[in-house]
Enzyme design. Structure first.
Site, PDB file in Angstrom:
ATOM      1  N   TYR A  10       1.109  -1.428   0.375  1.00 29.03           N
ATOM      2  CA  TYR A  10       0.274   0.083   0.095  1.00 29.03           C
ATOM      3  C   TYR A  10       0.982   1.056   0.250  1.00 29.03           C
ATOM      4  O   TYR A  10       0.605   2.542  -1.295  1.00 29.03           O
ATOM      5  CB  TYR A  10      -0.917  -0.045   1.230  1.00 29.03           C
ATOM      6  CG  TYR A  10      -1.993   1.170   1.711  1.00 29.03           C
ATOM      7  CD1 TYR A  10      -3.107   0.747   1.148  1.00 29.03           C
ATOM      8  CD2 TYR A  10      -2.007   1.943   2.503  1.00 29.03           C
ATOM      9  CE1 TYR A  10      -3.888   2.199   0.265  1.00 29.03           C
ATOM     10  CE2 TYR A  10      -2.877   3.170   2.465  1.00 29.03           C
ATOM     11  CZ  TYR A  10      -3.926   3.097   1.629  1.00 29.03           C
ATOM     12  OH  TYR A  10      -5.085   4.458   1.695  1.00 29.03           O
ATOM     13  N   ARG A  68       0.513   9.841  14.199  1.00 32.04           N
ATOM     14  CA  ARG A  68       0.640  10.257  13.233  1.00 32.04           C
ATOM     15  C   ARG A  68      -0.449  11.612  13.359  1.00 32.04           C
ATOM     16  O   ARG A  68      -1.649  11.788  13.884  1.00 32.04           O
ATOM     17  CB  ARG A  68      -0.736   9.366  12.418  1.00 32.04           C
ATOM     18  CG  ARG A  68      -0.638   9.818  10.585  1.00 32.04           C
ATOM     19  CD  ARG A  68      -1.342   8.898  10.159  1.00 32.04           C
ATOM     20  NE  ARG A  68      -0.467   7.767   9.731  1.00 32.04           N
ATOM     21  CZ  ARG A  68      -1.381   6.268   9.447  1.00 32.04           C
ATOM     22  NH1 ARG A  68      -1.925   6.322   9.545  1.00 32.04           N
ATOM     23  NH2 ARG A  68      -0.261   5.754   8.595  1.00 32.04           N
ATOM     24  N   VAL A  81     -12.296   3.168  13.425  1.00 31.94           N
ATOM     25  CA  VAL A  81     -13.947   3.831  14.213  1.00 31.94           C
ATOM     26  C   VAL A  81     -14.427   2.656  13.979  1.00 31.94           C
ATOM     27  O   VAL A  81     -15.625   3.144  14.529  1.00 31.94           O
ATOM     28  CB  VAL A  81     -13.883   5.239  13.157  1.00 31.94           C
ATOM     29  CG1 VAL A  81     -14.897   5.478  13.834  1.00 31.94           C
ATOM     30  CG2 VAL A  81     -12.491   6.293  13.713  1.00 31.94           C
ATOM     31  N   ASN A 125     -14.778  -0.581  13.521  1.00 35.38           N
ATOM     32  CA  ASN A 125     -14.580  -1.567  14.574  1.00 35.38           C
ATOM     33  C   ASN A 125     -14.893  -1.325  16.149  1.00 35.38           C
ATOM     34  O   ASN A 125     -16.670  -1.592  16.287  1.00 35.38           O
ATOM     35  CB  ASN A 125     -13.474  -2.209  14.579  1.00 35.38           C
ATOM     36  CG  ASN A 125     -12.878  -3.491  13.315  1.00 35.38           C
ATOM     37  OD1 ASN A 125     -13.773  -3.187  12.478  1.00 35.38           O
ATOM     38  ND2 ASN A 125     -11.850  -3.627  13.914  1.00 35.38           N
TER      39      ASN A 125
HETATM   40  P1  NAD Z   1     -12.433   1.837   0.508  1.00 36.89           P
HETATM   41  O1  NAD Z   1     -12.034   0.277   0.612  1.00 36.89           O
HETATM   42  O2  NAD Z   1     -14.369   2.070   0.737  1.00 36.89           O
HETATM   43  O3  NAD Z   1     -12.649   2.428  -1.566  1.00 36.89           O
HETATM   44  C1  NAD Z   1     -11.881   2.160  -2.176  1.00 36.89           C
HETATM   45  C2  NAD Z   1     -12.277   1.923  -3.403  1.00 36.89           C
HETATM   46  O4  NAD Z   1     -12.300   1.117  -4.607  1.00 36.89           O
HETATM   47  C3  NAD Z   1     -13.642   0.610  -3.377  1.00 36.89           C
HETATM   48  O5  NAD Z   1     -14.912   0.837  -4.108  1.00 36.89           O
HETATM   49  C4  NAD Z   1     -13.364  -0.512  -4.215  1.00 36.89           C
HETATM   50  O6  NAD Z   1     -14.389  -1.795  -4.794  1.00 36.89           O
HETATM   51  C5  NAD Z   1     -12.735  -0.095  -5.244  1.00 36.89           C
HETATM   52  N1  NAD Z   1     -11.335  -0.830  -5.950  1.00 36.89           N
HETATM   53  C6  NAD Z   1     -10.534  -1.151  -5.697  1.00 36.89           C
HETATM   54  N2  NAD Z   1      -9.671  -1.513  -6.598  1.00 36.89           N
HETATM   55  C7  NAD Z   1     -10.085  -1.563  -7.450  1.00 36.89           C
HETATM   56  C8  NAD Z   1      -9.999  -1.956  -8.998  1.00 36.89           C
HETATM   57  N3  NAD Z   1      -9.243  -2.560  -9.235  1.00 36.89           N
HETATM   58  N4  NAD Z   1     -10.720  -1.405 -10.213  1.00 36.89           N
HETATM   59  C9  NAD Z   1     -11.825  -1.377  -9.875  1.00 36.89           C
HETATM   60  N5  NAD Z   1     -12.132   0.271  -8.452  1.00 36.89           N
HETATM   61  C10 NAD Z   1     -11.232  -0.663  -7.486  1.00 36.89           C
HETATM   62  O7  NAD Z   1     -11.361   2.851   1.197  1.00 36.89           O
HETATM   63  P2  NAD Z   1     -12.095   4.232   1.185  1.00 36.89           P
HETATM   64  O8  NAD Z   1     -11.993   5.172   2.647  1.00 36.89           O
HETATM   65  O9  NAD Z   1     -12.955   4.543   0.362  1.00 36.89           O
HETATM   66  O10 NAD Z   1     -10.207   4.885   0.792  1.00 36.89           O
HETATM   67  C11 NAD Z   1     -10.641   5.836  -0.934  1.00 36.89           C
HETATM   68  C12 NAD Z   1      -9.442   6.198  -0.876  1.00 36.89           C
HETATM   69  O11 NAD Z   1      -8.742   7.067  -0.277  1.00 36.89           O
HETATM   70  C13 NAD Z   1      -8.220   4.584  -1.546  1.00 36.89           C
HETATM   71  O12 NAD Z   1      -7.692   5.284  -2.342  1.00 36.89           O
HETATM   72  C14 NAD Z   1      -7.345   4.856  -0.262  1.00 36.89           C
HETATM   73  O13 NAD Z   1      -6.170   4.670  -0.429  1.00 36.89           O
HETATM   74  C15 NAD Z   1      -7.486   6.851   0.263  1.00 36.89           C
HETATM   75  N6  NAD Z   1      -7.119   6.932   1.648  1.00 36.89           N
HETATM   76  C16 NAD Z   1      -8.273   7.296   2.237  1.00 36.89           C
HETATM   77  C17 NAD Z   1      -8.042   6.903   3.814  1.00 36.89           C
HETATM   78  C18 NAD Z   1      -9.528   6.960   4.533  1.00 36.89           C
HETATM   79  O14 NAD Z   1      -9.003   7.307   6.198  1.00 36.89           O
HETATM   80  N7  NAD Z   1     -10.616   6.699   4.610  1.00 36.89           N
HETATM   81  C19 NAD Z   1      -6.744   7.706   4.329  1.00 36.89           C
HETATM   82  C20 NAD Z   1      -6.044   7.575   3.348  1.00 36.89           C
HETATM   83  C21 NAD Z   1      -6.279   7.685   1.997  1.00 36.89           C
HETATM   84  N1  UDP Z   2      -6.946  -0.772  15.820  1.00 36.92           N
HETATM   85  C1  UDP Z   2      -7.863  -1.203  17.033  1.00 36.92           C
HETATM   86  N2  UDP Z   2      -8.271  -1.709  16.536  1.00 36.92           N
HETATM   87  C2  UDP Z   2      -9.122  -2.042  16.147  1.00 36.92           C
HETATM   88  C3  UDP Z   2      -8.802  -1.862  14.443  1.00 36.92           C
HETATM   89  C4  UDP Z   2      -7.483  -0.894  14.220  1.00 36.92           C
HETATM   90  O1  UDP Z   2      -6.590  -0.604  18.243  1.00 36.92           O
HETATM   91  O2  UDP Z   2     -10.293  -2.860  15.782  1.00 36.92           O
HETATM   92  C5  UDP Z   2      -5.391   0.388  15.586  1.00 36.92           C
HETATM   93  C6  UDP Z   2      -4.500  -0.127  14.514  1.00 36.92           C
HETATM   94  O3  UDP Z   2      -3.413  -0.859  15.141  1.00 36.92           O
HETATM   95  C7  UDP Z   2      -3.901   1.595  14.463  1.00 36.92           C
HETATM   96  C8  UDP Z   2      -4.607   2.559  14.583  1.00 36.92           C
HETATM   97  O4  UDP Z   2      -5.952   1.969  15.140  1.00 36.92           O
HETATM   98  O5  UDP Z   2      -3.022   1.751  15.343  1.00 36.92           O
HETATM   99  C9  UDP Z   2      -5.451   3.389  12.817  1.00 36.92           C
HETATM  100  O6  UDP Z   2      -6.036   1.659  12.040  1.00 36.92           O
HETATM  101  P1  UDP Z   2      -6.183   1.639  11.283  1.00 36.92           P
HETATM  102  O7  UDP Z   2      -6.915   0.277  10.220  1.00 36.92           O
HETATM  103  O8  UDP Z   2      -8.044   2.248  11.187  1.00 36.92           O
HETATM  104  O9  UDP Z   2      -5.747   2.672  10.069  1.00 36.92           O
HETATM  105  P2  UDP Z   2      -4.147   3.287  10.351  1.00 36.92           P
HETATM  106  O10 UDP Z   2      -3.502   1.888  10.533  1.00 36.92           O
HETATM  107  O11 UDP Z   2      -3.963   2.227   8.497  1.00 36.92           O
HETATM  108  O12 UDP Z   2      -4.442   3.861  10.074  1.00 36.92           O
END
Ligand code: NAD
Ligand code: UDP
Length: 306
Positions: free
Chosen positions: A143, A275, A186, A188
């Site tokens: 990732y 972070r 969040v 979970n």
């Molecule tokens: P999510 O997993 O809910 O959504 C991702 C979407 O992409 C899904 O609808 C999935 O089906 C689609 N997808 C995955 N692989 C695909 C493929 N090969 N072709 C077409 N569609 C595909 O995740 P999210 O939280 O909505 O995140 C969206 C974007 O934002 C992602 O790129 C993620 O890396 C980025 N992002 C999210 C967060 C966050 O906190 N939510 C933080 C940092 C970055």
């Molecule tokens: N985490 C946790 N319990 C859970 C899911 C996640 O303590 O049930 C912790 C995880 O280890 C991390 C933080 O919460 O330290 C955020 O996790 P998440 O998977 O949401 O996002 P990321 O690690 O990608 O920031």
């Protein structure tokens, strides 16, 4: 076009874009982690359409798309680690294919990057100039390195082909349309608290995250897309309100009014310790800062899940 439009952020973004009657929205998704039920209600809207496509395959567009948001990528650690090779393919090949499509049709391109490009940061808070502390061999590398490569592809398409690119680095975001089962902290905790089950804190819970409510994040997306072409970023988007995971668990128990207890589980490998975004650049260039407090955002999210 919103690639990844059926996921958590994508569903919210499609809805937000459709709220402006001048917009027609194409949601591109292969439902790898996104859900049909998220976007089904939108299919009634004549300004909305669905394009089922896997971005790891080349894309020929016959639609007139002027703005492309690339959100397609599984975002929850358990989901992106399930098939790490696919995750890398989605980030690298997927971004390449979408950039190529954007180049052909002269669309503006916004890349959803991530705070994970900073890895397990040794600088705190993280500003865009920090180059990060990323493991290229660990379980998160598919990732983190995938997203880093996607950023470099975006900037190379801008330099080589003049594509107007925009790169936003998203910090942990939460809100309605999160998938209750995809394993993020969040969702979970809220689901566990609502069910009266123990909240699973990984490790000691002293690791921190800074949490942004989805509506605030999307305002940042729209401002970035509308910003002058010369400003490509990368720009951090996130809420600097920082909590330990343990504090977050306690807040959610309070917000739900739950009797759940807290249990500890093993800390996942390479879990970042701290972070928090430095958002000075977004404040200066986009006049953007979050408006929704974590207390308020959690209330709205609890309401959605309940
Ligand atoms: P999510 O997993 O809910 O959504 C991702 C979407 O992409 C899904 O609808 C999935 O089906 C689609 N997808 C995955 N692989 C695909 C493929 N090969 N072709 C077409 N569609 C595909 O995740 P999210 O939280 O909505 O995140 C969206 C974007 O934002 C992602 O790129 C993620 O890396 C980025 N992002 C999210 C967060 C966050 O906190 N939510 C933080 C940092 C970055
Ligand atoms: N985490 C946790 N319990 C859970 C899911 C996640 O303590 O049930 C912790 C995880 O280890 C991390 C933080 O919460 O330290 C955020 O996790 P998440 O998977 O949401 O996002 P990321 O690690 O990608 O920031």
């Amino acid at each position: 076009m919103v690639a990844g439009g059926a996921g958590f952020l994508g569903t919210n973004l499609c809805r937000r874009l459709l709220a402006d009657e001048g917009n027609h929205v194409v949601c591109l998704d292969n439902f790898y982690t996104g859900r049909r039920e998220n976007i089904e209600p939108l299919l009634e809207n004549l300004r909305f359409s669905l394009l089922e496509h896997d971005v790891t395959e080349p894309l020929t567009l016959d639609e007139a798309v002027d703005e492309m948001y690339n959100l397609a990528c599984p975002a929850s650690p358990p989901q992106y680690q399930k098939d790490p090779v696919y995750t890398t393919r989605v980030n690298v090949l997927g971004t390449l294919h979408l950039l190529e499509a954007a180049r052909r049709i002269h669309a503006k391109f916004l890349q959803a990057s991530t705070s994970e490009v900073y890895g397990d940061p040794v600088v705190h808070p993280q500003a865009e100039g920090y180059r990060g502390n990323v493991s290229c061999t660990g379980v998160r590398a598919c990732y983190d390195e995938g997203k880093r490569c996607a950023e470099s592809l975006a900037f190379d398409y801008a330099r080589m082909y003049g594509v107007r690119v925009k790169v936003v680095r998203i910090f942990n975001t939460y809100g309605p349309y999160m998938d209750a089962a995809d394993g993020r902290v969040v969702s979970n905790f809220i689901v566990q608290a609502l069910r009266g089950e123990p909240l699973t804190v990984y490790g000691t819970g002293e690791q921190t995250r800074s949490l942004c409510y989805v509506d605030d994040l999307l305002t940042g997306f729209l401002r970035m897309m509308a910003a002058e072409d010369e400003f490509s970023g990368p720009v951090n988007l996130g809420n600097p309100e920082e909590y330990t995971v343990l504090e977050l668990a306690e807040k959610i128990i309070d917000a739900v009014g739950s009797k759940s207890v807290i249990v500890h589980r093993a800390l996942p490998q390479d879990d970042p310790k701290r972070r928090r975004p430095d958002i000075s650049l977004a404040e200066k260039k986009l006049d953007w800062r979050p408006a929704v407090s974590v207390a308020e955002g959690l209330q709205r999210t609890v309401q959605y899940f309940s």
